[in-house]
Motif scaffolding. Sequence first.
Motif, PDB file in Angstrom:
ATOM      1  N   THR A  23      17.002 -22.724 -26.007  1.00 34.49           N
ATOM      2  CA  THR A  23      17.014 -24.187 -26.038  1.00 34.49           C
ATOM      3  C   THR A  23      16.526 -24.571 -27.486  1.00 34.49           C
ATOM      4  O   THR A  23      16.930 -25.325 -28.225  1.00 34.49           O
ATOM      5  CB  THR A  23      16.218 -24.884 -25.226  1.00 34.49           C
ATOM      6  OG1 THR A  23      15.027 -24.570 -25.139  1.00 34.49           O
ATOM      7  CG2 THR A  23      16.878 -24.817 -23.664  1.00 34.49           C
ATOM      8  N   GLN A  39      14.780 -18.669 -21.720  1.00 33.63           N
ATOM      9  CA  GLN A  39      15.499 -19.910 -21.900  1.00 33.63           C
ATOM     10  C   GLN A  39      14.774 -21.010 -22.635  1.00 33.63           C
ATOM     11  O   GLN A  39      15.459 -21.636 -23.549  1.00 33.63           O
ATOM     12  CB  GLN A  39      15.455 -20.558 -20.293  1.00 33.63           C
ATOM     13  CG  GLN A  39      16.294 -19.827 -19.570  1.00 33.63           C
ATOM     14  CD  GLN A  39      16.098 -20.439 -18.051  1.00 33.63           C
ATOM     15  OE1 GLN A  39      15.213 -20.742 -17.690  1.00 33.63           O
ATOM     16  NE2 GLN A  39      17.159 -20.233 -17.090  1.00 33.63           N
ATOM     17  N   GLU A  53      26.289 -25.590 -20.664  1.00 35.37           N
ATOM     18  CA  GLU A  53      25.428 -25.081 -19.608  1.00 35.37           C
ATOM     19  C   GLU A  53      26.348 -24.863 -18.341  1.00 35.37           C
ATOM     20  O   GLU A  53      26.097 -24.142 -17.618  1.00 35.37           O
ATOM     21  CB  GLU A  53      24.036 -25.729 -19.346  1.00 35.37           C
ATOM     22  CG  GLU A  53      23.049 -25.576 -20.873  1.00 35.37           C
ATOM     23  CD  GLU A  53      21.848 -26.310 -20.558  1.00 35.37           C
ATOM     24  OE1 GLU A  53      21.765 -27.168 -19.785  1.00 35.37           O
ATOM     25  OE2 GLU A  53      21.026 -26.176 -21.331  1.00 35.37           O
ATOM     26  N   LYS A 104      25.359 -29.689 -25.180  1.00 32.88           N
ATOM     27  CA  LYS A 104      24.599 -28.633 -24.647  1.00 32.88           C
ATOM     28  C   LYS A 104      24.640 -28.521 -22.988  1.00 32.88           C
ATOM     29  O   LYS A 104      24.797 -27.381 -22.669  1.00 32.88           O
ATOM     30  CB  LYS A 104      23.217 -28.772 -25.150  1.00 32.88           C
ATOM     31  CG  LYS A 104      22.216 -27.584 -24.388  1.00 32.88           C
ATOM     32  CD  LYS A 104      20.729 -27.845 -24.924  1.00 32.88           C
ATOM     33  CE  LYS A 104      19.797 -27.109 -24.165  1.00 32.88           C
ATOM     34  NZ  LYS A 104      18.463 -27.486 -23.961  1.00 32.88           N
ATOM     35  N   LYS A 105      24.521 -29.805 -22.560  1.00 27.17           N
ATOM     36  CA  LYS A 105      24.686 -29.754 -21.161  1.00 27.17           C
ATOM     37  C   LYS A 105      25.977 -29.228 -20.529  1.00 27.17           C
ATOM     38  O   LYS A 105      26.028 -28.606 -19.506  1.00 27.17           O
ATOM     39  CB  LYS A 105      24.300 -31.194 -20.624  1.00 27.17           C
ATOM     40  CG  LYS A 105      22.918 -31.540 -20.735  1.00 27.17           C
ATOM     41  CD  LYS A 105      22.821 -32.926 -20.085  1.00 27.17           C
ATOM     42  CE  LYS A 105      21.240 -33.283 -20.277  1.00 27.17           C
ATOM     43  NZ  LYS A 105      20.923 -34.687 -19.810  1.00 27.17           N
TER      44      LYS A 105
END
Length: 135
Positions: A48, A44, A88, A84-85
Amino acid sequence: MNIRNSQFLSIEQLQDQYLKQQKASASQKLPQGMSFEEILQKQQVQSTQTTEPVKFSKHAANRLSDRKIELTEEQLERLNDGTKKAGEKGIRDSLVLVDQLAFIVNTKNNTVITAMDQTEADENIYTNIDGAVII
């Protein structure tokens, strides 16, 4: 018929050999001494760190230019974070709101499809999105 016992393996012996091979190949795939949680966290962190900044489609770039919208570094960073959020959370086409700016972003391609100032948006209606992020 003279059969020597050393030529043939029992089922238990074959099973032991097979299980030893399976165990050896499994241990080669995972780093020694690392738990699954540690491997997951490491992966992870790597994902990122390798996140690319959003790209702007030709249409979005034209919209920004036509409307004389200039993004600050901080706003661009927040746009990237919101994209990005959204990705996800499984959002494919997201509305990302940064200050008074609205962006429709395709998270799969990491591309801004269109951009506008919220004050210009007619009735503040946004279509063809499946989620929104307000940063």
